[in-house]
Design an enzyme around this catalytic site. Structure first.
Site, PDB file in Angstrom:
ATOM      1  N   GLU A   8      -2.755   5.799   5.498  1.00  0.00           N
ATOM      2  CA  GLU A   8      -2.402   6.668   6.639  1.00  0.00           C
ATOM      3  C   GLU A   8      -2.812   8.120   6.381  1.00  0.00           C
ATOM      4  OE1 GLU A   8       1.553   4.957   6.327  1.00  0.00           O
ATOM      5  OE2 GLU A   8       1.517   4.551   8.467  1.00  0.00           O
ATOM      6  N   ALA A  56       3.567   5.495   0.398  1.00  0.00           N
ATOM      7  CA  ALA A  56       4.746   6.339   0.293  1.00  0.00           C
ATOM      8  C   ALA A  56       5.525   5.868  -0.934  1.00  0.00           C
ATOM      9  CB  ALA A  56       5.580   6.199   1.556  1.00  0.00           C
ATOM     10  N   GLU A 100       3.213  -2.494   4.304  1.00  0.00           N
ATOM     11  CA  GLU A 100       4.639  -2.212   4.540  1.00  0.00           C
ATOM     12  C   GLU A 100       5.439  -3.458   4.882  1.00  0.00           C
ATOM     13  OE1 GLU A 100       2.091  -0.406   5.712  1.00  0.00           O
ATOM     14  OE2 GLU A 100       2.561   1.730   5.516  1.00  0.00           O
ATOM     15  N   GLY A 149       1.103   4.494   3.108  1.00  0.00           N
ATOM     16  CA  GLY A 149       0.964   5.927   3.379  1.00  0.00           C
ATOM     17  C   GLY A 149      -0.345   6.504   2.865  1.00  0.00           C
TER      18      GLY A 149
END
Ligand code: HXC
Length: 257
Positions: free
Chosen positions: A111, A65, A131, A108
């Protein structure tokens, strides 16, 4: 007009979404989330699309992300916006999704790859959920999908240490469907998507739904769900055609209906 992705049709009945933010290693900002989910939902509605490839560049599938976009946000901001909830739209796509992963698939990015149905990795792929090194935890499904994909022991290792694993370790762990040489990745993802897209689309959609149900139900409920979907395939033209073609020793000509 999309800014963060490219969409093309590399083969008959195959669509491809290519993440295209090279300056940020395909970091997934809100605009990318909107563009990817909107494109995928549109392709999902297209009867001429039987499989969707999601891929990035040779250096990065996606490095996570967008940290720079998230950094200044408060709890109130991310809670009010239900940050990342928009990704649920990708989980509602019923057309099979084939991820082609080269380079970094971190946070992300990992993911997003796990939201796809078939994950083909180049030998250059690197997976991780870093993260925790940023003082946060996975927010796009990592703690749930990674645990289901590779088990608690390995998921805890990756999520608590933030370490990155190479493609070979990811394959051993069961995170990826297939490992290929980097220069074969695009051809292999397209060929796999073509193969899936050549099958009866209703059968492929039902098969995807049945496999995904395994994560949401008890074994007995899942078996019943599968059996009912199996029964439903007998309402399709493609079941008649597929079985007739087998007995007549010829290739099936599916109508995707
Ligand atoms: C924003 C990113 C980015 C990211 C890379 N960039 N990853 N920008 N968000 N996730 C940017 C860099 O800032 C840099 O831009 C450019 O992309 C190139 O990256 P470099 O770091 O210079 O490349 P390199 O040295 O090759 O290192 C590659 C890398 C590193 C190891 C992948 O970029 C990295 O560690 N990235 C962050 C990985 C990460 O922590 N991902 C998880 C994010 S959190 P500039 O302009 O500065 O040169 C997440 C979920 C959060 O995904 C959920 C919480 C709610």
């Amino acid at each position: 007009m999309s800014v963060t992705i490219l969409v093309d049709r590399p083969a008959e009945r195959v669509a491809r979404i290519t993440l295209n933010r090279p300056e940020a290693l395909n970091a997934l900002n809100l605009q990318a989330m909107r563009e990817i989910t909107t494109a995928a939902a549109g392709l999902d509605r297209d009867p001429d699309v039987g499989a969707i490839v999601v891929t990035g560049s040779a250096k990065a599938f996606a490095a996570g992300a967008d940290v720079k976009e998230m950094a200044p946000r408060s709890f109130g901001d991310v809670f009010a916006a239900d940050w990342f909830a928009g990704w649920d739209a990708l989980s509602r796509v019923r057309t099979p999704l084939v991820a082609g992963v080269a380079g970094y698939a971190l946070g992300g990015g990992c993911e997003l790859a796990m939201m796809c149905d078939v994950l083909i990795a180049a030998d250059t792929a690197k997976f991780g959920q870093p993260e925790i090194t940023l003082g946060v935890i996975p927010g796009m499904g990592g703690s749930q999908r990674l645990t289901r994909a590779i088990g608690k022991a390995k998921a805890m290792d990756l999520i608590l240490t933030g370490r990155t694993i190479d493609a070979a370790e990811a394959e051993r762990a069961g995170l990826v469907s297939r490992l290929v040489a980097a220069d074969a990745l695009l051809a292999e993802t397209t060929a796999t998507a073509s193969k899936i897209a050549s099958m009866s689309k209703p059968a492929a959609m039902l098969a995807k739904e049945a496999v995904n149900r395994a994560f949401e139900s008890s074994l007995s409920e899942g078996l019943l769900f599968e059996r009912r979907l199996f029964h439903a395939t007998f309402a399709t033209h493609d079941q008649k055609e597929g079985m007739a073609a087998f007995t007549e020793k010829r290739p099936a000509e599916f109508r995707h209906a």
